[in-house]
Design an enzyme around this catalytic site. Sequence first.
Site, PDB file in Angstrom:
ATOM      1  N   TYR A 138      -4.088 -24.236 -26.055  1.00 10.95           N
ATOM      2  CA  TYR A 138      -3.473 -23.296 -26.994  1.00 10.95           C
ATOM      3  C   TYR A 138      -4.271 -22.008 -27.165  1.00 10.95           C
ATOM      4  CZ  TYR A 138       0.231 -26.219 -29.029  1.00 10.95           C
ATOM      5  OH  TYR A 138       1.366 -26.953 -29.244  1.00 10.95           O
ATOM      6  N   LYS A 189      -6.396 -36.183 -18.881  1.00 13.07           N
ATOM      7  CA  LYS A 189      -5.828 -36.105 -17.519  1.00 13.07           C
ATOM      8  C   LYS A 189      -6.995 -35.865 -16.576  1.00 13.07           C
ATOM      9  CE  LYS A 189      -2.282 -36.012 -14.676  1.00 13.07           C
ATOM     10  NZ  LYS A 189      -1.433 -37.203 -14.402  1.00 13.07           N
ATOM     11  N   ASP A 221      -0.131 -39.313 -18.949  1.00 10.71           N
ATOM     12  CA  ASP A 221       1.202 -39.760 -18.516  1.00 10.71           C
ATOM     13  C   ASP A 221       1.379 -41.256 -18.819  1.00 10.71           C
ATOM     14  OD1 ASP A 221      -0.756 -40.259 -16.598  1.00 10.71           O
ATOM     15  OD2 ASP A 221       0.481 -39.704 -14.865  1.00 10.71           O
ATOM     16  N   ASP A 245       0.233 -32.461 -29.458  1.00 12.77           N
ATOM     17  CA  ASP A 245       1.490 -31.878 -29.924  1.00 12.77           C
ATOM     18  C   ASP A 245       2.662 -32.693 -29.376  1.00 12.77           C
ATOM     19  OD1 ASP A 245       3.254 -29.900 -31.051  1.00 12.77           O
ATOM     20  OD2 ASP A 245       3.539 -29.127 -29.018  1.00 12.77           O
ATOM     21  N   ASP A 249       5.202 -35.917 -31.453  1.00  9.61           N
ATOM     22  CA  ASP A 249       6.661 -35.901 -31.613  1.00  9.61           C
ATOM     23  C   ASP A 249       7.262 -37.180 -31.031  1.00  9.61           C
ATOM     24  OD1 ASP A 249       6.503 -33.256 -32.650  1.00  9.61           O
ATOM     25  OD2 ASP A 249       8.378 -32.686 -31.653  1.00  9.61           O
TER      26      ASP A 249
HETATM   27  C1  IPM Z   1       3.201 -28.399 -34.479  1.00 10.26           C
HETATM   28  C2  IPM Z   1       4.031 -27.232 -33.996  1.00 10.26           C
HETATM   29  C3  IPM Z   1       3.144 -26.032 -33.717  1.00 10.26           C
HETATM   30  C4  IPM Z   1       2.183 -26.414 -32.600  1.00 10.26           C
HETATM   31  C5  IPM Z   1       3.899 -24.735 -33.348  1.00 10.26           C
HETATM   32  C6  IPM Z   1       4.844 -24.310 -34.428  1.00 10.26           C
HETATM   33  C7  IPM Z   1       2.974 -23.606 -33.048  1.00 10.26           C
HETATM   34  O1  IPM Z   1       4.783 -27.584 -32.896  1.00 10.26           O
HETATM   35  O2  IPM Z   1       2.465 -28.250 -35.475  1.00 10.26           O
HETATM   36  O3  IPM Z   1       3.295 -29.472 -33.896  1.00 10.26           O
HETATM   37  O4  IPM Z   1       2.550 -26.377 -31.419  1.00 10.26           O
HETATM   38  O5  IPM Z   1       1.048 -26.753 -32.922  1.00 10.26           O
HETATM   39 MN    MN Z   2       4.735 -29.756 -32.468  1.00 14.26          MN
END
Ligand code: IPM
Ligand code: MN
Length: 359
Positions: A138, A189, A221, A245, A249
Amino acid sequence: MKVAILPGDGIGKEVTAQGVKVLKAVLGDSRSYELVEAPIGGAGFEAEGDSLPPSTLELCRSADAILHGASGVPEDEHRPPQRQAGFALLRLRRALDLYANFRPAFLFPELTGASSLKREFVEGLDLMILRELSSGLYYGTPRGIEPDQSHVRRGFNTMAYTEPEIERVGHAAFRCARKRRKKVCSVDKSNVLETSALWREVITRVGLEYPDLELRHLLVDAAAMALVRAPLQFDVMVMENTFGDILSDEAAMLTGSIGMLPSSSLGDGKKGLYEPVHGSAPDIAGKDVANPLASILSVAMMLRDSFDLAGEAARIENAVRAVLREGYRTPDIFEPGTQRVGTEEMGDRVAAAIGNHLH
Ligand code: IPM
Ligand code: MN
Ligand code: NAD
């Protein structure tokens, strides 16, 4: 106790209002505290022409904790990454050096049927994704989109970590596991990336200081697969920023919805940034359907991590549990036989359940 409230955009505003409601309900008149609201993200652009206005950053520096909703607006699609509303968050995390982002994927037993996986794969799920938050892909430089000599455009980013950056998040992972089930899985990785080879070497070395804990390594992976094949094997998983990140999710869906996942971001001190893992969800914004529980549970993390109020944190979590047990569900976690409620009503019910437990 000074808390900066940054609702941000879209459903960020709706869920943060519920988080604040519950914070007020749990604190009552028991102690003095100050809540100061400020714009961020698209709201920052509107108010001050900057996604992270200097006054907002100043407020966050002076606060003991920050509650963020979500930042991101549909116009972002036409802007380069560093001009997007969500970038405010990346600037804020970095400015406060919040390198340890805890994202607990906990399945409330009442939501077993709402998980994307079959009951037997998720019953009892309680894992912690520790995402490194202030470095990695990032933030690495060089980055950009530039034409080469023959005017062919090239986009590039840099994944980079220093040894101290890996060490400190490694220590955070082991300290966290010590309070849990004593297992750390480091995700990388290292078969392809030098950054990851260094990551694995440093995490292994840090692990020697914690002989009472189990450490193993998985390639990212394989970890993505294992999370949906047999997630109960995991306790603490620690990883690079981007990997965290993505996998958080994925882990969210095991708990029923991304609307259930709170987070806590800490540096070396007690100051923390607390926010749901989800975004501003423009597809459902303004409809009173967003699940506010991730924001409400983030408030619980704030009380525990920044203010040492473990009792109050537990009261929020128990209230959430009680409301789920009574059968109330926002649409994202709805199942036949339960009672559908909106964002506001879910917040009201959790706040009321806190009151009920008082008396
Ligand atoms: C998260 C979000 C952020 C990230 C975005 C909004 C920049 O996806 O907090 O997971 O990628 O860190
Ligand atoms: Mn996110
Ligand atoms: P998102 O998390 O906003 O939404 C993904 C999907 O999940 C959508 O279908 C949405 O309706 C659903 N969803 C999310 N939160 C929910 C909730 N609380 N209750 C019910 N359903 C929920 O991700 P996206 O659509 O990829 O991103 C939208 C915007 O949010 C983008 O601008 C992105 O950059 C931003 N974003 C911000 C943050 C943050 O501020 N922490 C995090 C992720 C994305």
